[in-house]
Design a protein around this motif. Structure first.
Motif, mmCIF file in Angstrom:
data_model
loop_
_atom_site.group_PDB
_atom_site.id
_atom_site.type_symbol
_atom_site.label_atom_id
_atom_site.label_comp_id
_atom_site.label_asym_id
_atom_site.label_seq_id
_atom_site.Cartn_x
_atom_site.Cartn_y
_atom_site.Cartn_z
ATOM 1 N N PHE A 64 36.676 11.918 -16.103
ATOM 2 C CA PHE A 64 35.868 12.996 -16.674
ATOM 3 C C PHE A 64 35.861 14.163 -15.707
ATOM 4 O O PHE A 64 35.992 13.985 -14.496
ATOM 5 C CB PHE A 64 34.437 12.532 -16.936
ATOM 6 C CG PHE A 64 34.307 11.504 -18.032
ATOM 7 C CD1 PHE A 64 34.028 11.886 -19.332
ATOM 8 C CD2 PHE A 64 34.480 10.152 -17.760
ATOM 9 C CE1 PHE A 64 33.909 10.954 -20.346
ATOM 10 C CE2 PHE A 64 34.367 9.206 -18.763
ATOM 11 C CZ PHE A 64 34.093 9.605 -20.064
ATOM 12 N N ASP A 65 35.674 15.367 -16.236
ATOM 13 C CA ASP A 65 35.667 16.558 -15.393
ATOM 14 C C ASP A 65 34.270 17.058 -15.053
ATOM 15 O O ASP A 65 34.126 18.006 -14.285
ATOM 16 C CB ASP A 65 36.457 17.684 -16.073
ATOM 17 C CG ASP A 65 37.954 17.397 -16.100
ATOM 18 O OD1 ASP A 65 38.469 16.912 -15.075
ATOM 19 O OD2 ASP A 65 38.589 17.649 -17.134
ATOM 20 N N SER A 66 33.232 16.440 -15.618
ATOM 21 C CA SER A 66 31.868 16.850 -15.285
ATOM 22 C C SER A 66 30.890 15.714 -15.535
ATOM 23 O O SER A 66 31.149 14.820 -16.348
ATOM 24 C CB SER A 66 31.451 18.071 -16.118
ATOM 25 O OG SER A 66 31.169 17.695 -17.460
ATOM 26 N N GLY A 67 29.765 15.775 -14.820
ATOM 27 C CA GLY A 67 28.730 14.766 -14.996
ATOM 28 C C GLY A 67 28.108 14.813 -16.379
ATOM 29 O O GLY A 67 27.692 13.781 -16.920
ATOM 30 N N ALA A 68 28.025 16.009 -16.951
ATOM 31 C CA ALA A 68 27.456 16.141 -18.294
ATOM 32 C C ALA A 68 28.277 15.341 -19.303
ATOM 33 O O ALA A 68 27.726 14.689 -20.203
ATOM 34 C CB ALA A 68 27.408 17.611 -18.697
ATOM 35 N N ASP A 69 29.609 15.354 -19.145
ATOM 36 C CA ASP A 69 30.481 14.590 -20.032
ATOM 37 C C ASP A 69 30.294 13.088 -19.816
ATOM 38 O O ASP A 69 30.361 12.296 -20.763
ATOM 39 C CB ASP A 69 31.944 14.970 -19.800
ATOM 40 C CG ASP A 69 32.267 16.382 -20.265
ATOM 41 O OD1 ASP A 69 31.501 16.920 -21.088
ATOM 42 O OD2 ASP A 69 33.263 16.952 -19.803
ATOM 43 N N VAL A 70 30.076 12.697 -18.569
ATOM 44 C CA VAL A 70 29.831 11.288 -18.251
ATOM 45 C C VAL A 70 28.542 10.814 -18.923
ATOM 46 O O VAL A 70 28.490 9.730 -19.520
ATOM 47 C CB VAL A 70 29.740 11.068 -16.723
ATOM 48 C CG1 VAL A 70 29.281 9.642 -16.411
ATOM 49 C CG2 VAL A 70 31.091 11.336 -16.071
ATOM 50 N N ILE A 71 27.504 11.633 -18.843
ATOM 51 C CA ILE A 71 26.224 11.291 -19.462
ATOM 52 C C ILE A 71 26.387 11.128 -20.974
ATOM 53 O O ILE A 71 25.852 10.192 -21.581
ATOM 54 C CB ILE A 71 25.154 12.368 -19.156
ATOM 55 C CG1 ILE A 71 24.796 12.363 -17.669
ATOM 56 C CG2 ILE A 71 23.919 12.151 -20.011
ATOM 57 C CD1 ILE A 71 24.167 11.086 -17.163
ATOM 58 N N THR A 72 27.127 12.035 -21.589
ATOM 59 C CA THR A 72 27.375 11.949 -23.033
ATOM 60 C C THR A 72 28.079 10.648 -23.381
ATOM 61 O O THR A 72 27.743 9.988 -24.385
ATOM 62 C CB THR A 72 28.235 13.140 -23.500
ATOM 63 O OG1 THR A 72 27.524 14.358 -23.247
ATOM 64 C CG2 THR A 72 28.542 13.049 -24.985
ATOM 65 N N ALA A 73 29.039 10.242 -22.549
ATOM 66 C CA ALA A 73 29.783 9.006 -22.799
ATOM 67 C C ALA A 73 28.904 7.771 -22.647
ATOM 68 O O ALA A 73 29.006 6.824 -23.433
ATOM 69 C CB ALA A 73 30.982 8.926 -21.845
ATOM 70 N N ILE A 74 28.013 7.774 -21.661
ATOM 71 C CA ILE A 74 27.097 6.637 -21.499
ATOM 72 C C ILE A 74 26.126 6.580 -22.673
ATOM 73 O O ILE A 74 25.819 5.508 -23.193
ATOM 74 C CB ILE A 74 26.345 6.731 -20.159
ATOM 75 C CG1 ILE A 74 27.250 6.255 -19.023
ATOM 76 C CG2 ILE A 74 25.064 5.922 -20.178
ATOM 77 C CD1 ILE A 74 26.552 5.894 -17.741
ATOM 78 N N ALA A 75 25.652 7.736 -23.091
ATOM 79 C CA ALA A 75 24.709 7.786 -24.206
ATOM 80 C C ALA A 75 25.342 7.253 -25.495
ATOM 81 O O ALA A 75 24.665 6.613 -26.313
ATOM 82 C CB ALA A 75 24.223 9.217 -24.422
#
Length: 334
Positions: A64-75
Motif C-alpha cells: 500500500f502507498d498510504s496508511g489511509a489505504d491500509v485502514i480501508t483494507a482492514i475495515a
C-alpha cells in the motif's frame, strides 16, 4: 527426590501433541498483511520468508502507498495486519474500528519532511501547491508545522497525493513542495530543500510514529499467529540495533530492503537512521505500548478534530493499544 517417569513421559507427550496441534492449526491459517514500502528492519524477514516460518501461516503480502489505504483494507476485511502511521491510526480508532496496535515500528525523525522548491521561509508557502497523502503522519506533521508557523492552512493549496503520485508531480513541476516520507523524500531532496522535518515537528508538540496494527477479529481467532508475527518483527529490530553499522550499503540486509521498497541500496543505511527504533523490551514500557502510545493517539485525535478531519474523539483510546503481544513475544524467547 523420586521422579515419576510415567508422569514425565505423559507431560512430554502432551507438549508434543500441543505443538503438533498448533502447527497444524497455523498451517491452515491465511494471514493477509498490508505493508508500505518504507525503509525499516522488518523488510528483511519479509524478504527471507521468516514470518511464514515462525507463524506457520500462509501469508499474502499486499503493498500500500498510504496508511489511509491500509485502514480501508482492514475495515473491509481484506487484510488482517497492517502498517500505518499514528495519524491514520488515530483516525481509525476515533471511528471505533476494531483494531489493536501491536508494535511501534519507529518514532519518525528525519524520515519524513517538507521538501520544497524555491521557497525560503514558511510565509512563502501561501498560495503554493503542497502535496501530502491525506490522513497520514506526513499530513498531520504538515498541519502541525503550519500551525506552529502561524500560516493559515486555507492559504496553502494542500493536495491529496500518494507518494508515487508526489514523485511524478514533482518531476513535472506541478507542485511546489510535498510533505512525504522516504524513499520518495530522498528523491525530492536531490532537487529541492527541506523546510522542516518530523524531528522538528516533534519538538513543536507533534511527535509521530509508525506502527503495526491487527484486526481484533483475527487476533481473537489466531493469537499464536499474532505473537509469532511480533516475535519476528522484534527480532529484526534487535538485529539492527545490535549492529546498525553492519547494515551498510553492501550488506544483504540493505539489498533486501531496497528490493522491497524501491530505495537504492546505497541509500538504505542513511534512510534507516531517519527513525528511532525501540527494542522489543522498550515496547511494553510506559513510554510506548504501556501507555505512551495511547496518550499520543489521544492527542493526535484531538488535533485532527480541531482541524475538522474527524467528527469526534473518544474518552478512552486504551482499547486500541495493547502490550500483550510484545510481552508474549518476549516470553516466547526472542
Amino acid at each position: 527426590m523420586k521422579i515419576n517417569r510415567r508422569n514425565l513421559l505423559g507431560t512430554a507427550a502432551a507438549a508434543v501433541l500441543t505443538f503438533a496441534t498448533y502447527a497444524a492449526h497455523a498451517a491452515d491459517v491465511t494471514l493477509n498483511i498490508g505493508y508500505q514500502p518504507i525503509v525499516e528492519p522488518s523488510r528483511v524477514p519479509q524478504a527471507d520468508g521468516t514470518y511464514e516460518k515462525e507463524t506457520g501461516a500462509k501469508i499474502n503480502w499486499r503493498k500500500f502507498d498510504s496508511g489511509a489505504d491500509v485502514i480501508t483494507a482492514i475495515a473491509s476485511g481484506s487484510i488482517d495486519i497492517g502498517y500505518v502511521g499514528s495519524s491514520p491510526l488515530a483516525a481509525a480508532a476515533s471511528r471505533e474500528l476494531p483494531i489493536e496496535t501491536i508494535y511501534v515500528v519507529g518514532l519518525i525523525s528525519d524520515a519524513e519532511a517538507l521538501a520544497v522548491k524555491n521557497i525560503a521561509k514558511p510565509e512563502d508557502l501561501k498560495g503554493k501547491k503542497i502535496a501530502t497523502p491525506f490522513v497520514s503522519t506526513a499530513h498531520y506533521s504538515l498541519l502541525t508545522a503550519l500551525k506552529h508557523w502561524n500560516v493559515d492552512p486555507k492559504s496553502v493549496q494542500v493536495l491529496n497525493l500518494r507518494p508515487p503520485e508526489i514523485a511524478a508531480a514533482w518531476e513535472r513541476g506541478d507542485i511546489d513542495g510535498a510533505y512525504v516520507w522516504d524513499p520518495v523524500l530522498a528523491q525530492l531532496k536531490k532537487s529541492g530543500s527541506v523546510l522542516a522535518t518530523s524531528a522538528d515537528v516533534a519538538k513543536w508538540g507533534g511527535p509521530t510514529f509508525d506502527a503495526w496494527i491487527v484486526s481484533k477479529k483475527f487476533a481473537d481467532a489466531h493469537p499464536e499467529v499474532v505473537t509469532g508475527f511480533v516475535k519476528v518483527t522484534g527480532a529484526a529490530y534487535a538485529s539492527y540495533l545490535a549492529n546498525p553499522d553492519g547494515w551498510n550499503a553492501t550488506s544483504p540486509e540493505a539489498e533486501k530492503i531496497a528490493k522491497l521498497t524501491g530505495a537504492k541500496t546505497g541509500e538504505v543505511p542513511a534512510l534507516l537512521k531517519g527513525y528511532t527504533f525501540p527494542s522489543l523490551k522498550e515496547q511494553a514500557g510506559a513510554d510506548l505500548l504501556g501507555g505512551g502510545t495511547t496518550k499520543a493517539v489521544a492527542e493526535t485525535s484531538a488535533f485532527l478534530l480541531e482541524q475538522g478531519k474527524i467528527p469526534s474523539v473518544l474518552k478512552d483510546y486504551s482499547p486500541y493499544v495493547s502490550d500483550r503481544w510484545v510481552k508474549e513475544a518476549a516470553k516466547a524467547g526472542l
